[in-house]
Design an enzyme around this catalytic site. Sequence first.
Site, PDB file in Angstrom:
ATOM      1  N   LYS A  10       0.839  -1.209   0.000  1.00  0.00           N
ATOM      2  CA  LYS A  10       0.000   0.000   0.000  1.00  0.00           C
ATOM      3  C   LYS A  10       0.872   1.258   0.000  1.00  0.00           C
ATOM      4  CE  LYS A  10      -1.963  -1.086   3.962  1.00  0.00           C
ATOM      5  NZ  LYS A  10      -1.316  -2.354   4.315  1.00  0.00           N
ATOM      6  N   ARG A  13      -0.568  -8.232  13.376  1.00  0.00           N
ATOM      7  CA  ARG A  13      -1.161  -7.293  12.413  1.00  0.00           C
ATOM      8  C   ARG A  13      -1.968  -8.033  11.344  1.00  0.00           C
ATOM      9  NH1 ARG A  13       4.359  -4.524  11.437  1.00  0.00           N
ATOM     10  NH2 ARG A  13       3.527  -3.705   9.488  1.00  0.00           N
ATOM     11  N   ARG A  26      11.251   0.102  10.905  1.00  0.00           N
ATOM     12  CA  ARG A  26      10.133   0.362  11.801  1.00  0.00           C
ATOM     13  C   ARG A  26      10.197  -0.555  13.008  1.00  0.00           C
ATOM     14  NH1 ARG A  26       4.835   0.602   8.044  1.00  0.00           N
ATOM     15  NH2 ARG A  26       4.003  -0.553   9.819  1.00  0.00           N
ATOM     16  N   ARG A  34      -9.830   0.818   8.331  1.00  0.00           N
ATOM     17  CA  ARG A  34      -9.422  -0.520   8.742  1.00  0.00           C
ATOM     18  C   ARG A  34     -10.507  -1.242   9.514  1.00  0.00           C
ATOM     19  NH1 ARG A  34      -3.612   0.525   8.791  1.00  0.00           N
ATOM     20  NH2 ARG A  34      -2.482  -1.340   9.363  1.00  0.00           N
ATOM     21  N   ARG A  70      12.056  -4.815   5.194  1.00  0.00           N
ATOM     22  CA  ARG A  70      11.798  -3.415   4.808  1.00  0.00           C
ATOM     23  C   ARG A  70      12.689  -2.431   5.577  1.00  0.00           C
ATOM     24  NH1 ARG A  70       5.764  -1.540   5.385  1.00  0.00           N
ATOM     25  NH2 ARG A  70       6.045  -2.392   7.470  1.00  0.00           N
TER      26      ARG A  70
HETATM   27  P1  AP5 Z   1       4.869  -1.575   1.872  1.00  0.00           P
HETATM   28  O1  AP5 Z   1       4.470  -0.801   0.650  1.00  0.00           O
HETATM   29  O2  AP5 Z   1       5.638  -0.856   2.905  1.00  0.00           O
HETATM   30  O3  AP5 Z   1       3.588  -2.308   2.493  1.00  0.00           O
HETATM   31  P2  AP5 Z   1       2.298  -1.737   3.222  1.00  0.00           P
HETATM   32  O4  AP5 Z   1       1.104  -2.384   2.596  1.00  0.00           O
HETATM   33  O5  AP5 Z   1       2.330  -0.247   3.275  1.00  0.00           O
HETATM   34  O6  AP5 Z   1       2.484  -2.398   4.641  1.00  0.00           O
HETATM   35  P3  AP5 Z   1       2.512  -1.779   6.098  1.00  0.00           P
HETATM   36  O7  AP5 Z   1       3.301  -2.713   6.961  1.00  0.00           O
HETATM   37  O8  AP5 Z   1       2.875  -0.345   6.081  1.00  0.00           O
HETATM   38  O9  AP5 Z   1       1.013  -1.931   6.467  1.00  0.00           O
HETATM   39  P4  AP5 Z   1       0.425  -1.879   7.854  1.00  0.00           P
HETATM   40  O10 AP5 Z   1      -0.995  -1.777   7.467  1.00  0.00           O
HETATM   41  O11 AP5 Z   1       0.745  -2.998   8.748  1.00  0.00           O
HETATM   42  O12 AP5 Z   1       1.118  -0.624   8.578  1.00  0.00           O
HETATM   43  P5  AP5 Z   1       0.618   0.841   8.853  1.00  0.00           P
HETATM   44  O13 AP5 Z   1       1.758   1.743   8.834  1.00  0.00           O
HETATM   45  O14 AP5 Z   1      -0.563   1.150   8.006  1.00  0.00           O
HETATM   46  O15 AP5 Z   1       5.694  -2.855   1.367  1.00  0.00           O
HETATM   47  C1  AP5 Z   1       6.332  -3.733   2.303  1.00  0.00           C
HETATM   48  C2  AP5 Z   1       7.716  -4.153   1.785  1.00  0.00           C
HETATM   49  O16 AP5 Z   1       7.571  -4.952   0.620  1.00  0.00           O
HETATM   50  C3  AP5 Z   1       8.612  -2.970   1.388  1.00  0.00           C
HETATM   51  O17 AP5 Z   1       9.924  -3.228   1.798  1.00  0.00           O
HETATM   52  C4  AP5 Z   1       8.520  -2.914  -0.145  1.00  0.00           C
HETATM   53  O18 AP5 Z   1       9.743  -2.470  -0.715  1.00  0.00           O
HETATM   54  C5  AP5 Z   1       8.240  -4.373  -0.511  1.00  0.00           C
HETATM   55  N1  AP5 Z   1       7.321  -4.457  -1.646  1.00  0.00           N
HETATM   56  C6  AP5 Z   1       6.204  -3.692  -1.889  1.00  0.00           C
HETATM   57  N2  AP5 Z   1       5.581  -4.083  -3.026  1.00  0.00           N
HETATM   58  C7  AP5 Z   1       6.298  -5.158  -3.489  1.00  0.00           C
HETATM   59  C8  AP5 Z   1       6.152  -6.011  -4.638  1.00  0.00           C
HETATM   60  N3  AP5 Z   1       5.139  -5.858  -5.506  1.00  0.00           N
HETATM   61  N4  AP5 Z   1       7.074  -7.004  -4.796  1.00  0.00           N
HETATM   62  C9  AP5 Z   1       8.121  -7.162  -3.914  1.00  0.00           C
HETATM   63  N5  AP5 Z   1       8.301  -6.378  -2.820  1.00  0.00           N
HETATM   64  C10 AP5 Z   1       7.401  -5.393  -2.611  1.00  0.00           C
HETATM   65  O19 AP5 Z   1       0.098   0.717  10.349  1.00  0.00           O
HETATM   66  C11 AP5 Z   1       0.987   0.509  11.437  1.00  0.00           C
HETATM   67  C12 AP5 Z   1       0.220   0.474  12.754  1.00  0.00           C
HETATM   68  O20 AP5 Z   1      -0.441   1.742  12.967  1.00  0.00           O
HETATM   69  C13 AP5 Z   1      -0.927  -0.555  12.830  1.00  0.00           C
HETATM   70  O21 AP5 Z   1      -0.459  -1.807  13.234  1.00  0.00           O
HETATM   71  C14 AP5 Z   1      -1.847   0.110  13.876  1.00  0.00           C
HETATM   72  O22 AP5 Z   1      -1.368  -0.063  15.180  1.00  0.00           O
HETATM   73  C15 AP5 Z   1      -1.735   1.574  13.537  1.00  0.00           C
HETATM   74  N6  AP5 Z   1      -2.726   2.028  12.533  1.00  0.00           N
HETATM   75  C16 AP5 Z   1      -2.462   2.541  11.290  1.00  0.00           C
HETATM   76  N7  AP5 Z   1      -3.589   2.873  10.645  1.00  0.00           N
HETATM   77  C17 AP5 Z   1      -4.612   2.555  11.484  1.00  0.00           C
HETATM   78  C18 AP5 Z   1      -6.039   2.632  11.379  1.00  0.00           C
HETATM   79  N8  AP5 Z   1      -6.626   3.123  10.271  1.00  0.00           N
HETATM   80  N9  AP5 Z   1      -6.775   2.217  12.428  1.00  0.00           N
HETATM   81  C19 AP5 Z   1      -6.208   1.749  13.553  1.00  0.00           C
HETATM   82  N10 AP5 Z   1      -4.867   1.632  13.721  1.00  0.00           N
HETATM   83  C20 AP5 Z   1      -4.071   2.033  12.700  1.00  0.00           C
HETATM   84 MG    MG Z   2       2.533   1.193   4.801  1.00  0.00          MG
END
Ligand code: AP5
Ligand code: MG
Length: 217
Positions: free
Chosen positions: A14, A172, A161, A88, A127
Amino acid sequence: MMNIILLGPPGAGKGTQAARLQAERGMIQLSTGDMLREARASGSPIGDKVKAIMDAGELVSDEIVTALIGERLDTCADCGAIFDGFPRTKAQAEALDLLLAERGRKLDHVIELAVDEDALVKRITGRFSCAKCATGYHDSFKPTQVPGVCDGCGSTEFVRRKDDNEENVRTRIAEHRAKTAPLRPYYDERGLVRRVDGMASVDEVAAQIAAILDGEA
Ligand code: AP5
Ligand code: MG
């Protein structure tokens, strides 16, 4: 002025795709994860409140993330928006409907990044990102061109992270399955869901998303 949601589990790509859309199309990336990490880094009261929850891989309250999104939406009334990691929960999805309606906006697409769960742990534990310009990398899938030097800005400092460890990722993923996956039928009923193959290369996924936004797929 398009409004799109990128839906998918942790590590689905994402953030990678949202950053690209922001750079290529002038849309704004609205990542609640990034906003919460910024709040933590700045030591704000919200940051302190969410620290333990994030480190455990659980979801922060709907009220907090909805307020953050509302504030950010108001900073650019006529930009297209990419919702990354929000909504979410069903409550967040309903809150987003309201936030958009109040601003005369509507959702154009919900883009589902379909991925194989077995690949997620490897994606997340590999990552890292530049400490200076935040360009994202991966140990195996997207290393820097010159080892130890950021392609974007030349910095030699990188960060990982805190929540990117295997145990946390499993929590997660479980949170995603229980609370976020049910959003798919919520949006499907409205005919908004478009599925892309999140296991394809970053460029290929970007091309699939571009075709949807340009009305070619
Ligand atoms: P990346 O693009 O970083 O993946 P992502 O989908 O953004 O994954 P996240 O881990 O950021 O999602 P998340 O939902 O757990 O975390 P968030 O920050 O939202 O890609 C991952 C890796 O793969 C990278 O190294 C990239 O280079 C590689 N890659 C990407 N595409 C690829 C491909 N096609 N092929 C090969 N490699 C690839 O949330 C963190 C925390 O915040 C949550 O746990 C929660 O506590 C809180 N939080 C955030 N939003 C909310 C909400 N709306 N409600 C409640 N709590 C929330
Ligand atoms: Mg992300």
